[in-house]
Design a protein around this motif. Sequence first.
Motif, PDB file in Angstrom:
ATOM      1  N   SER A 190      16.953  15.253  -5.320  1.00 24.86           N
ATOM      2  CA  SER A 190      16.909  14.435  -4.117  1.00 24.86           C
ATOM      3  C   SER A 190      15.587  14.610  -3.375  1.00 24.86           C
ATOM      4  CB  SER A 190      18.076  14.820  -3.195  1.00 24.86           C
ATOM      5  OG  SER A 190      18.019  14.101  -1.984  1.00 24.86           O
ATOM      6  N   HIS A 191      15.125  15.869  -3.251  1.00 21.23           N
ATOM      7  CA  HIS A 191      13.846  16.142  -2.596  1.00 21.23           C
ATOM      8  C   HIS A 191      12.695  15.532  -3.399  1.00 21.23           C
ATOM      9  CE1 HIS A 191      15.088  18.532   0.754  1.00 21.23           C
ATOM     10  NE2 HIS A 191      15.819  19.307  -0.016  1.00 21.23           N
ATOM     11  N   TYR A 192      12.824  15.527  -4.713  1.00 23.34           N
ATOM     12  CA  TYR A 192      11.785  14.951  -5.562  1.00 23.34           C
ATOM     13  C   TYR A 192      11.637  13.458  -5.292  1.00 23.34           C
ATOM     14  CZ  TYR A 192       9.205  13.580  -9.742  1.00 23.34           C
ATOM     15  OH  TYR A 192       8.278  13.053 -10.599  1.00 23.34           O
ATOM     16  N   LEU A 193      12.752  12.752  -5.159  1.00 22.54           N
ATOM     17  CA  LEU A 193      12.718  11.329  -4.852  1.00 22.54           C
ATOM     18  C   LEU A 193      12.047  11.087  -3.508  1.00 22.54           C
ATOM     19  CD1 LEU A 193      16.207   9.989  -6.011  1.00 22.54           C
ATOM     20  CD2 LEU A 193      13.985   9.535  -7.041  1.00 22.54           C
ATOM     21  N   LEU A 194      12.274  11.974  -2.560  1.00 22.58           N
ATOM     22  CA  LEU A 194      11.657  11.828  -1.244  1.00 22.58           C
ATOM     23  C   LEU A 194      10.141  11.961  -1.358  1.00 22.58           C
ATOM     24  CD1 LEU A 194      11.841  11.581   1.809  1.00 22.58           C
ATOM     25  CD2 LEU A 194      12.217  14.054   1.930  1.00 22.58           C
ATOM     26  N   ASP A 195       9.681  12.938  -2.093  1.00 18.19           N
ATOM     27  CA  ASP A 195       8.242  13.127  -2.275  1.00 18.19           C
ATOM     28  C   ASP A 195       7.605  11.912  -2.959  1.00 18.19           C
ATOM     29  OD1 ASP A 195       8.490  15.605  -1.151  1.00 18.19           O
ATOM     30  OD2 ASP A 195       8.546  16.692  -3.059  1.00 18.19           O
ATOM     31  N   GLU A 196       8.289  11.406  -3.983  1.00 15.89           N
ATOM     32  CA  GLU A 196       7.777  10.232  -4.700  1.00 15.89           C
ATOM     33  C   GLU A 196       7.702   9.009  -3.789  1.00 15.89           C
ATOM     34  OE1 GLU A 196       9.941   9.275  -8.238  1.00 15.89           O
ATOM     35  OE2 GLU A 196       8.297   9.995  -9.468  1.00 15.89           O
ATOM     36  N   SER A 197       8.735   8.832  -2.952  1.00 14.72           N
ATOM     37  CA  SER A 197       8.784   7.671  -2.067  1.00 14.72           C
ATOM     38  C   SER A 197       7.650   7.715  -1.051  1.00 14.72           C
ATOM     39  CB  SER A 197      10.137   7.626  -1.341  1.00 14.72           C
ATOM     40  OG  SER A 197      11.196   7.504  -2.261  1.00 14.72           O
ATOM     41  N   VAL A 198       7.437   8.876  -0.451  1.00 17.25           N
ATOM     42  CA  VAL A 198       6.367   9.014   0.546  1.00 17.25           C
ATOM     43  C   VAL A 198       5.000   8.820  -0.106  1.00 17.25           C
ATOM     44  CG1 VAL A 198       5.255  10.607   2.162  1.00 17.25           C
ATOM     45  CG2 VAL A 198       7.747  10.530   2.012  1.00 17.25           C
ATOM     46  N   GLU A 199       4.835   9.340  -1.308  1.00 14.57           N
ATOM     47  CA  GLU A 199       3.570   9.177  -2.018  1.00 14.57           C
ATOM     48  C   GLU A 199       3.296   7.699  -2.312  1.00 14.57           C
ATOM     49  OE1 GLU A 199       1.364  10.647  -6.162  1.00 14.57           O
ATOM     50  OE2 GLU A 199       3.292  11.527  -5.548  1.00 14.57           O
ATOM     51  N   ALA A 200       4.355   6.981  -2.736  1.00  8.22           N
ATOM     52  CA  ALA A 200       4.196   5.543  -3.025  1.00  8.22           C
ATOM     53  C   ALA A 200       3.871   4.774  -1.747  1.00  8.22           C
ATOM     54  CB  ALA A 200       5.482   5.006  -3.659  1.00  8.22           C
ATOM     55  N   LEU A 201       4.492   5.192  -0.643  1.00  7.88           N
ATOM     56  CA  LEU A 201       4.227   4.540   0.649  1.00  7.88           C
ATOM     57  C   LEU A 201       2.781   4.758   1.079  1.00  7.88           C
ATOM     58  CD1 LEU A 201       5.352   3.055   3.166  1.00  7.88           C
ATOM     59  CD2 LEU A 201       5.957   5.305   4.090  1.00  7.88           C
ATOM     60  N   ASN A 202       2.275   5.944   0.862  1.00  6.48           N
ATOM     61  CA  ASN A 202       0.899   6.277   1.256  1.00  6.48           C
ATOM     62  C   ASN A 202      -0.141   5.478   0.474  1.00  6.48           C
ATOM     63  OD1 ASN A 202       1.763   8.145   3.143  1.00  6.48           O
ATOM     64  ND2 ASN A 202       1.673   9.863   1.704  1.00  6.48           N
ATOM     65  N   GLN A 203       0.240   4.952  -0.664  1.00  4.76           N
ATOM     66  CA  GLN A 203      -0.696   4.196  -1.503  1.00  4.76           C
ATOM     67  C   GLN A 203      -0.791   2.727  -1.097  1.00  4.76           C
ATOM     68  OE1 GLN A 203       0.548   4.849  -5.535  1.00  4.76           O
ATOM     69  NE2 GLN A 203      -0.012   7.014  -5.538  1.00  4.76           N
ATOM     70  N   ILE A 204       0.059   2.311  -0.156  1.00  3.31           N
ATOM     71  CA  ILE A 204       0.058   0.916   0.293  1.00  3.31           C
ATOM     72  C   ILE A 204      -0.854   0.788   1.512  1.00  3.31           C
ATOM     73  CG2 ILE A 204       1.455  -0.983   1.180  1.00  3.31           C
ATOM     74  CD1 ILE A 204       3.824   0.172  -0.345  1.00  3.31           C
ATOM     75  N   ASP A 205      -1.875  -0.029   1.416  1.00  2.00           N
ATOM     76  CA  ASP A 205      -2.834  -0.218   2.505  1.00  2.00           C
ATOM     77  C   ASP A 205      -2.378  -1.323   3.451  1.00  2.00           C
ATOM     78  OD1 ASP A 205      -4.527   1.723   1.423  1.00  2.00           O
ATOM     79  OD2 ASP A 205      -5.473   0.238   0.093  1.00  2.00           O
ATOM     80  N   GLY A 206      -2.836  -1.236   4.675  1.00  2.00           N
ATOM     81  CA  GLY A 206      -2.667  -2.340   5.616  1.00  2.00           C
ATOM     82  C   GLY A 206      -1.372  -2.356   6.389  1.00  2.00           C
ATOM     83  N   ILE A 207      -0.518  -1.344   6.291  1.00  2.00           N
ATOM     84  CA  ILE A 207       0.730  -1.345   7.062  1.00  2.00           C
ATOM     85  C   ILE A 207       0.497  -0.602   8.374  1.00  2.00           C
ATOM     86  CG2 ILE A 207       2.214  -1.512   5.052  1.00  2.00           C
ATOM     87  CD1 ILE A 207       2.748   1.448   5.258  1.00  2.00           C
ATOM     88  N   SER A 208       1.176  -1.063   9.400  1.00  2.00           N
ATOM     89  CA  SER A 208       1.002  -0.461  10.724  1.00  2.00           C
ATOM     90  C   SER A 208       1.724   0.873  10.825  1.00  2.00           C
ATOM     91  CB  SER A 208       1.542  -1.415  11.792  1.00  2.00           C
ATOM     92  OG  SER A 208       2.956  -1.537  11.665  1.00  2.00           O
ATOM     93  N   GLY A 209       1.376   1.599  11.875  1.00  2.00           N
ATOM     94  CA  GLY A 209       2.040   2.870  12.110  1.00  2.00           C
ATOM     95  C   GLY A 209       3.527   2.680  12.382  1.00  2.00           C
ATOM     96  N   GLU A 210       3.867   1.585  13.046  1.00  2.00           N
ATOM     97  CA  GLU A 210       5.277   1.315  13.355  1.00  2.00           C
ATOM     98  C   GLU A 210       6.083   1.096  12.075  1.00  2.00           C
ATOM     99  OE1 GLU A 210       8.011  -1.903  15.890  1.00  2.00           O
ATOM    100  OE2 GLU A 210       5.821  -2.091  15.835  1.00  2.00           O
ATOM    101  N   VAL A 211       5.528   0.301  11.153  1.00  2.00           N
ATOM    102  CA  VAL A 211       6.197   0.031   9.883  1.00  2.00           C
ATOM    103  C   VAL A 211       6.312   1.318   9.063  1.00  2.00           C
ATOM    104  CG1 VAL A 211       6.011  -1.174   7.668  1.00  2.00           C
ATOM    105  CG2 VAL A 211       5.536  -2.385   9.799  1.00  2.00           C
TER     106      VAL A 211
END
Length: 244
Positions: A190-211
């Motif tokens: 479960s923790h591994y999925l969390l790390d992967e999700s955050v890493e994938a999110l960090n690779q997306i450019d142009g999203i606001s801090g709120e999003v």
Amino acid sequence: MAGVDNEVLIIENNDEASVWTQKHEEIFIELMEEEVLKGNKNTITFTKQSWKYIKEELCGRAKRNYSDMQLRNKYNQLKQKHKDFKSLLKETSMGYNAVTGEVSVTDEVWDKLIRVNKSAKRFRKKGCKFYEKLCTIFGDTTATGSNAHPSTRSPSNDDDAMLISVLMKMVTKEERKTELIERSMATSASHYLLDESVEALNQIDGISGEVYTKAIEKFENEVSRALFLKMPEHRRIDWLLNLK
């Protein structure tokens, strides 16, 4: 948590009852037993990582912060309690009930025991409720002793019955150990999925801090994390922009 085998330390406010309720002590004992069954204790004490886990789980379940010193103190107190009760059970006249943790002897015997050993007094009324668990924690495989018996039957010399009882305990411990390992593996995944999700999110450019913040909140849900990771990148962006 180094040095937990040193002599018992005194709690800062010298009022153990206000620091350790019976429920909190029970949680502490159960956590230590689980770590033993998972193989996270050597001949002296628990591993550093195991102590960290025990402390975090205890504070979370008890909703109270315990310091390393308080854990170390309680560990040593319980170790001494186990040692004293084990010594008490060596008396040939002691009848131990493994279900309740109580001992059954006459008042006359109790009086004699207390005169010889003052530590026996603490066990006179309530015995040692978690003695079986303490035996697991502190490495004693002879928890019940020669006079131990459940309240539903009298002491017996029936070797076959004793063998069956021992085998049943071994099977139960192995099942419990397997359950704890599986639970630990599921938590790690479960923790591994969390790390992967955050890493994938960090690779997306142009999203606001709120999003970004909304997405992190969504990732608290395991299903949301799994779905996000399965989406193609352009669908991830659509998902992010529609978060509420």
